[in-house]
Design an enzyme around this catalytic site. Structure first.
Site, PDB file in Angstrom:
ATOM      1  N   ASN A   1       0.848  -1.196   0.000  1.00 35.31           N
ATOM      2  CA  ASN A   1       0.000   0.000   0.000  1.00 35.31           C
ATOM      3  C   ASN A   1       0.883   1.246   0.000  1.00 35.31           C
ATOM      4  O   ASN A   1       1.932   1.293   0.647  1.00 35.31           O
ATOM      5  CB  ASN A   1      -1.008   0.009   1.152  1.00 35.31           C
ATOM      6  CG  ASN A   1      -0.410  -0.173   2.528  1.00 35.31           C
ATOM      7  OD1 ASN A   1       0.610  -0.813   2.692  1.00 35.31           O
ATOM      8  ND2 ASN A   1      -1.047   0.393   3.532  1.00 35.31           N
TER       9      ASN A   1
ATOM     10  N   GLU B   1       0.579   5.343   0.462  1.00 38.03           N
ATOM     11  CA  GLU B   1      -0.317   6.403   0.938  1.00 38.03           C
ATOM     12  C   GLU B   1       0.179   7.781   0.509  1.00 38.03           C
ATOM     13  O   GLU B   1       1.294   7.917  -0.017  1.00 38.03           O
ATOM     14  CB  GLU B   1      -0.463   6.301   2.461  1.00 38.03           C
ATOM     15  CG  GLU B   1      -1.080   4.962   2.850  1.00 38.03           C
ATOM     16  CD  GLU B   1      -1.373   4.822   4.335  1.00 38.03           C
ATOM     17  OE1 GLU B   1      -0.900   5.655   5.142  1.00 38.03           O
ATOM     18  OE2 GLU B   1      -2.086   3.866   4.678  1.00 38.03           O
TER      19      GLU B   1
ATOM     20  N   CYS C   1      -4.204   0.844  -2.528  1.00 35.08           N
ATOM     21  CA  CYS C   1      -4.073  -0.413  -1.773  1.00 35.08           C
ATOM     22  C   CYS C   1      -2.997  -1.304  -2.383  1.00 35.08           C
ATOM     23  O   CYS C   1      -2.733  -1.253  -3.591  1.00 35.08           O
ATOM     24  CB  CYS C   1      -5.382  -1.187  -1.812  1.00 35.08           C
ATOM     25  SG  CYS C   1      -6.747  -0.415  -0.958  1.00 35.08           S
TER      26      CYS C   1
ATOM     27  N   GLU D   1      -3.051  -4.475  -3.054  1.00 34.96           N
ATOM     28  CA  GLU D   1      -3.534  -5.415  -4.083  1.00 34.96           C
ATOM     29  C   GLU D   1      -3.534  -4.764  -5.462  1.00 34.96           C
ATOM     30  O   GLU D   1      -3.164  -5.374  -6.465  1.00 34.96           O
ATOM     31  CB  GLU D   1      -4.975  -5.868  -3.767  1.00 34.96           C
ATOM     32  CG  GLU D   1      -5.136  -6.612  -2.473  1.00 34.96           C
ATOM     33  CD  GLU D   1      -5.493  -5.692  -1.299  1.00 34.96           C
ATOM     34  OE1 GLU D   1      -4.892  -4.600  -1.175  1.00 34.96           O
ATOM     35  OE2 GLU D   1      -6.357  -6.082  -0.510  1.00 34.96           O
TER      36      GLU D   1
ATOM     37  N   CYS E   1     -10.571  -4.716   0.025  1.00 38.34           N
ATOM     38  CA  CYS E   1     -11.642  -3.715   0.010  1.00 38.34           C
ATOM     39  C   CYS E   1     -12.465  -3.862  -1.269  1.00 38.34           C
ATOM     40  O   CYS E   1     -12.053  -4.539  -2.221  1.00 38.34           O
ATOM     41  CB  CYS E   1     -11.063  -2.305   0.125  1.00 38.34           C
ATOM     42  SG  CYS E   1     -10.393  -1.665  -1.414  1.00 38.34           S
TER      43      CYS E   1
ATOM     44  N   CYS F   1     -10.728  -3.003  -4.611  1.00 38.42           N
ATOM     45  CA  CYS F   1      -9.749  -4.014  -5.039  1.00 38.42           C
ATOM     46  C   CYS F   1     -10.455  -5.263  -5.552  1.00 38.42           C
ATOM     47  O   CYS F   1     -10.038  -5.880  -6.526  1.00 38.42           O
ATOM     48  CB  CYS F   1      -8.803  -4.381  -3.900  1.00 38.42           C
ATOM     49  SG  CYS F   1      -7.624  -3.058  -3.556  1.00 38.42           S
TER      50      CYS F   1
HETATM   51  N1  THU Z   1      -5.409  -1.240   2.367  1.00 41.86           N
HETATM   52  C1  THU Z   1      -4.871  -2.114   1.469  1.00 41.86           C
HETATM   53  O1  THU Z   1      -3.713  -1.971   1.047  1.00 41.86           O
HETATM   54  N2  THU Z   1      -5.652  -3.113   1.035  1.00 41.86           N
HETATM   55  C2  THU Z   1      -6.959  -3.329   1.409  1.00 41.86           C
HETATM   56  O2  THU Z   1      -7.615  -4.219   0.900  1.00 41.86           O
HETATM   57  C3  THU Z   1      -7.564  -2.480   2.435  1.00 41.86           C
HETATM   58  C4  THU Z   1      -6.739  -1.346   2.908  1.00 41.86           C
HETATM   59  C5  THU Z   1      -4.566  -0.126   2.815  1.00 41.86           C
HETATM   60  C6  THU Z   1      -5.035   1.226   2.366  1.00 41.86           C
HETATM   61  C7  THU Z   1      -4.429   2.115   3.416  1.00 41.86           C
HETATM   62  O3  THU Z   1      -3.090   2.412   3.028  1.00 41.86           O
HETATM   63  C8  THU Z   1      -4.390   1.241   4.657  1.00 41.86           C
HETATM   64  O4  THU Z   1      -4.544  -0.092   4.225  1.00 41.86           O
HETATM   65  C9  THU Z   1      -5.467   1.571   5.680  1.00 41.86           C
HETATM   66  O5  THU Z   1      -6.714   1.556   5.080  1.00 41.86           O
END
Ligand code: THU
Length: 161
Positions: free
Chosen positions: A62, A64, A73, A75, A109, A112
């Protein structure tokens, strides 16, 4: 009126040791890659690995951003990179891991799921998903469609001539 039901099957393993040697290897690779997560805002590291049928692997974490919605994310970072590098290869498995403890592994999520489903439908072959959180439990789904049974699909928008 007809009452309808859907049944979702998945496997739950108490420990990584119950998986095949190759599955253990790819989960451990994904876990090692958690260190590459750029998540200074949520402090929630996620790592993902794409395994192609041919054996190539592509990793993602991930990413940010101070402008929150600009992040992505793990994935999607992994699968977009994988399909940009090997557009014609068939994806066998996606691994998704976090280091955070939870009684159940966390699953992708909604955004994704939709993206993963797109590639599963395009390749006309199920993509297996291996999920693991900080605890030892591991879940394996044989198809992305198990996460998203009523997915919005290309054939909903493509004109039929
Ligand atoms: N996140 C993912 O990388 N994958 C997911 O399926 C859910 C959330 C990340 C996004 C963000 O950087 C952190 O987790 C908190 O939401």
């Amino acid at each position: 009126m007809i009452e309808k039901n859907i049944n979702i099957s998945y496997q739950e393993f108490d420990s990584l040791n119950e998986l095949s040697k190759q599955d253990v290897e790819i989960v451990q690779l994904a876990e090692k890659n958690l260190a590459n997560s750029y998540s200074p805002y949520s402090l929630f590291k996620v790592s993902s690995l794409i395994l192609f049928e041919t054996g190539e692997t592509v990793l993602g974490t991930n990413q940010e951003n101070a402008a929150y919605p600009s992040g992505l994310c793990a994935e999607r970072v992994a699968i977009f990179s994988a399909k940009s590098t090997y557009p014609n290869k068939i994806i066998d498995t996606i691994v998704i891991v976090t280091e955070h403890s939870n009684p159940t592994p966390f699953s992708p999520c909604g955004g994704c799921r939709q993206v993963l489903m797109e590639y599963e439908m395009a390749q006309k072959k199920p993509i297996r998903a291996i999920l693991k959180s900080g605890d030892s439990k591991v879940w394996i789904f044989e198809s992305i469609s198990a996460f998203l049974p009523f997915a919005f699909k290309a054939d909903h928008i493509l004109k039929k001539v």
